[in-house]
Write an enzyme that holds these catalytic residues in place. Structure first.
Site, PDB file in Angstrom:
ATOM      1  N   GLU A 115       0.853  -1.198   0.000  1.00 36.77           N
ATOM      2  CA  GLU A 115       0.000   0.000   0.000  1.00 36.77           C
ATOM      3  C   GLU A 115       0.884   1.240   0.000  1.00 36.77           C
ATOM      4  O   GLU A 115       2.107   1.142   0.176  1.00 36.77           O
ATOM      5  CB  GLU A 115      -0.943  -0.010   1.215  1.00 36.77           C
ATOM      6  CG  GLU A 115      -2.074  -1.027   1.058  1.00 36.77           C
ATOM      7  CD  GLU A 115      -2.991  -1.143   2.268  1.00 36.77           C
ATOM      8  OE1 GLU A 115      -2.721  -0.516   3.296  1.00 36.77           O
ATOM      9  OE2 GLU A 115      -3.983  -1.886   2.157  1.00 36.77           O
ATOM     10  N   HIS A 231      -9.236   9.595   3.601  1.00 30.86           N
ATOM     11  CA  HIS A 231      -8.933   8.571   2.607  1.00 30.86           C
ATOM     12  C   HIS A 231      -9.253   9.147   1.239  1.00 30.86           C
ATOM     13  O   HIS A 231     -10.311   9.755   1.058  1.00 30.86           O
ATOM     14  CB  HIS A 231      -9.765   7.307   2.877  1.00 30.86           C
ATOM     15  CG  HIS A 231      -9.207   6.110   2.185  1.00 30.86           C
ATOM     16  ND1 HIS A 231      -9.298   5.932   0.823  1.00 30.86           N
ATOM     17  CD2 HIS A 231      -8.536   5.030   2.655  1.00 30.86           C
ATOM     18  CE1 HIS A 231      -8.707   4.792   0.500  1.00 30.86           C
ATOM     19  NE2 HIS A 231      -8.232   4.224   1.587  1.00 30.86           N
ATOM     20  N   ARG A 280      -0.875   9.311   1.546  1.00 34.53           N
ATOM     21  CA  ARG A 280      -2.334   9.439   1.494  1.00 34.53           C
ATOM     22  C   ARG A 280      -2.802  10.893   1.508  1.00 34.53           C
ATOM     23  O   ARG A 280      -3.767  11.246   0.830  1.00 34.53           O
ATOM     24  CB  ARG A 280      -2.906   8.683   2.695  1.00 34.53           C
ATOM     25  CG  ARG A 280      -4.334   8.346   2.562  1.00 34.53           C
ATOM     26  CD  ARG A 280      -4.773   7.410   3.652  1.00 34.53           C
ATOM     27  NE  ARG A 280      -4.596   6.030   3.265  1.00 34.53           N
ATOM     28  CZ  ARG A 280      -4.960   4.993   4.033  1.00 34.53           C
ATOM     29  NH1 ARG A 280      -5.492   5.205   5.211  1.00 34.53           N
ATOM     30  NH2 ARG A 280      -4.783   3.760   3.622  1.00 34.53           N
ATOM     31  N   HIS A 338     -11.373   9.560   7.586  1.00 33.69           N
ATOM     32  CA  HIS A 338     -11.103   8.126   7.671  1.00 33.69           C
ATOM     33  C   HIS A 338     -10.527   7.705   9.023  1.00 33.69           C
ATOM     34  O   HIS A 338     -10.905   6.670   9.556  1.00 33.69           O
ATOM     35  CB  HIS A 338     -10.111   7.792   6.553  1.00 33.69           C
ATOM     36  CG  HIS A 338      -9.780   6.347   6.418  1.00 33.69           C
ATOM     37  ND1 HIS A 338     -10.746   5.382   6.195  1.00 33.69           N
ATOM     38  CD2 HIS A 338      -8.588   5.690   6.455  1.00 33.69           C
ATOM     39  CE1 HIS A 338     -10.161   4.193   6.096  1.00 33.69           C
ATOM     40  NE2 HIS A 338      -8.860   4.355   6.270  1.00 33.69           N
ATOM     41  N   ARG A 373      -0.994   8.781   9.529  1.00 27.34           N
ATOM     42  CA  ARG A 373      -0.836   7.344   9.775  1.00 27.34           C
ATOM     43  C   ARG A 373      -0.478   6.621   8.484  1.00 27.34           C
ATOM     44  O   ARG A 373      -1.068   6.863   7.431  1.00 27.34           O
ATOM     45  CB  ARG A 373      -2.148   6.778  10.323  1.00 27.34           C
ATOM     46  CG  ARG A 373      -2.144   5.290  10.517  1.00 27.34           C
ATOM     47  CD  ARG A 373      -3.485   4.820  11.030  1.00 27.34           C
ATOM     48  NE  ARG A 373      -4.550   5.083  10.083  1.00 27.34           N
ATOM     49  CZ  ARG A 373      -4.912   4.248   9.118  1.00 27.34           C
ATOM     50  NH1 ARG A 373      -4.311   3.094   8.958  1.00 27.34           N
ATOM     51  NH2 ARG A 373      -5.898   4.582   8.301  1.00 27.34           N
TER      52      ARG A 373
HETATM   53  C1  SIN Z   1      -7.620   0.940   2.805  1.00 27.77           C
HETATM   54  O1  SIN Z   1      -7.926  -0.228   2.632  1.00 27.77           O
HETATM   55  O2  SIN Z   1      -7.384   1.693   1.877  1.00 27.77           O
HETATM   56  C2  SIN Z   1      -7.552   1.482   4.191  1.00 27.77           C
HETATM   57  C3  SIN Z   1      -6.396   0.958   4.912  1.00 27.77           C
HETATM   58  C4  SIN Z   1      -6.077   1.805   6.099  1.00 27.77           C
HETATM   59  O3  SIN Z   1      -6.677   2.850   6.291  1.00 27.77           O
HETATM   60  O4  SIN Z   1      -5.162   1.453   6.825  1.00 27.77           O
END
Ligand code: SIN
Length: 500
Positions: A115, A231, A280, A338, A373
């Site tokens: 990610e 998010h 993010r 988020h 985060r």
């Molecule tokens: C996501 O699945 O994009 C969220 C993961 C997260 O916020 O840690």
């Protein structure tokens, strides 16, 4: 008013952090209070699509995971807290498996996803995009079979009970038959964050900050309230809709999905070297801007295509329910509130500034996340800290029961209409980008909402928490991490730590 039996440990909230605390506190007698009719369904944990970050790959290490966490936190994380967490992660995954959690595998090995802002593939998932649901299933099944643990539904905590020395000795909660006093030798807030207060959020409505608000009302120290993570890719709402929006997990971008503007052009590559996998906050601001210019879309047709229903069943179902087929079309997205990096300040042992009160998970500000985060560090933090706190409460001696003074507040949640006005003001002036003028305007509206809410009530306490958030946003003049001031200079990455 009724008084319930005395417990050793009282946990407020039945999400991942709360249940991990309760399970690990055996053989202490533990009660878990939760507002809804079914434990584990109230909080944000079960909605988590992205997984749990853990350095399990041969080319990875807790040290690398810590470095990525610190970089995402923009210099405001506590390095010791980060090192402890990333070191605990591999063993935490093993513990969850012993509890019955079934994570995705390729053969015998766990599948590790990637990610944004992770330099290694280290995200453990379940059923592609249903990690939170699987973790909560495993924890709930375990909790239901443990004799030390009592799950109590339909209880909304609205005030901390304290003795005449100021020690927290229990909680006042609203139950089906009125107000109740729940007494305990140690009280753990695991009530989640406040991202659910925003007009658009990936959180359920229960993420309303009410647990943090009752700690604030009792004088607990809070920290980092200005840092709310947005998010970048929630499913865009239909006109007039508000509240929880379905998440389009970041793992889609990890799998190669791209973001498009209203002309069908990618906009991330010119903004950041990591394009759609930039941090993010960077992606959220870009999507916010495009959403205001004419719209933003997430296109997974080439990257995921026909495999969508198998690889991302939760997202697929949410899109199809809206009549959008992500195999055939790009999906409209907006950023949504988020995760809250701020909360009740805790030390390395989970203790707050109030004797007798502990906090875990999103309700707590542990210092791990700093200004932003890292993806998939939140389930990790809630579970690892909950487990460590539970084990500590099981092994240390707890104080004798204290006598509770009368409650200083009463149960009176915000009305739906007031909550909607609060969500609107936060969305307009305290969301992805902020300005001093906008925050002053928001404070004026908030003062009006407070005047319409009875003093010393649970709803008033949530407004007091919101006022503390706005004040923290106003006090931090410079942009850093998830806190972006349009009226301030952007701090270059390398000088961030020096400034704050
Ligand atoms: C996501 O699945 O994009 C969220 C993961 C997260 O916020 O840690």
């Amino acid at each position: 008013m009724t008084t319930a039996a005395l417990f050793d440990v009282l946990v407020i909230g039945s999400g991942a952090a709360g249940l991990a605390t309760a399970l690990a506190a055996a053989p202490r007698r533990v009660a878990v209070l939760t507002p809804g009719p079914v434990p584990a369904l109230d909080g944000a944990s079960r909605w988590a699509q992205g997984g749990i970050a853990a350095a399990l790959a041969a080319d990875d290490s807790p040290q690398l995971h810590a470095e990525d966490t610190l970089a995402a936190g923009a210099g405001l994380s506590d390095p010791e807290a980060v090192a402890r967490l990333t070191a605990a992660a591999p063993e935490l995954i093993a513990w969850l498996q012993t509890l019955g959690a079934r994570f995705d595998r390729a053969g015998v090995a766990l599948t590790l996803g990637r990610e944004a802002a992770h330099r290694r593939a280290r995200i453990v998932h379940a059923q592609g995009d249903a990690t939170g649901a699987e973790v909560m299933r495993a924890l709930s099944v375990a909790a239901a079979t443990r004799s030390h643990l009592t799950l109590v539904t339909r209880r909304s905590a609205y005030a901390l009970a304290r003795d005449d020395g100021g020690r927290v000795v229990g909680v006042w909660a609203q139950g089906p038959d009125g107000s109740e006093l729940w007494r305990a030798r140690a009280v753990v807030l695991a009530s989640g964050g406040y991202a659910g207060l925003y007009r658009y959020t990936t959180n359920p409505s229960g993420s309303d900050g009410s647990g943090i608000a009752l700690a604030l009302a009792a004088g607990a120290m809070l920290a980092d309230l200005e840092f709310v993570q947005f998010h970048p890719t929630a499913l865009a709402p239909r006109d007039g809709a508000h509240g929880q929006l379905p998440l389009l997990t970041e793992a889609l971008r990890g799998a190669g999905a791209v973001l498009l503007d209203a002309r069908g052009k990618r906009f991330m590559p010119v903004l950041h070297a990591d394009a759609e996998l930039a941090p993010r906050d960077v992606v959220a601001r870009a999507v916010w801007r495009e959403a205001h210019r004419g719209g933003a879309w997430l296109d997974a047709r080439a990257a995921v295509g026909a495999g969508f229903p198998q690889r991302f069943p939760t997202v697929f179902a949410a899109c199809m329910a809206r009549g959008l087929d992500p195999r055939m079309q790009a999906i409209p997205v907006v950023p949504a509130a988020h995760y809250c990096m701020g909360g009740v300040r805790i030390d390395g042992a989970g203790a707050t500034s109030l004797p007798g009160l502990y906090a875990v998970g999103e309700a707590a500000r542990s210092g791990v996340h700093g200004a932003n985060r890292l993806a998939s560090n939140s389930l990790l933090e809630g579970l690892a800290h909950g487990r460590a706190l539970g084990a500590a409460l099981a092994s240390q001696s707890l104080p004798g029961p204290g006598a509770a003074l009368p409650a200083s507040r009463f149960w009176h949640p915000l009305s739906a209409a007031l909550r909607a006005r609060l969500g609107d003001l936060l969305w307009r002036d305290a969301a992805v980008q902020r300005s001093g003028d906008g925050l002053v305007r928001a404070e004026a509206v908030l003062t009006q909402l407070a005047a319409e809410t009875p003093a010393a009530s649970s709803g008033h306490d949530v407004l007091a928490l919101t006022a503390a958030m706005l004040a923290a946003m106003r006090a931090r003049h410079r942009s850093i991490g998830a806190h972006f001031r349009v009226d301030a200079m952007v701090v270059p990455e390398r000088s961030r730590a020096a400034i704050c």
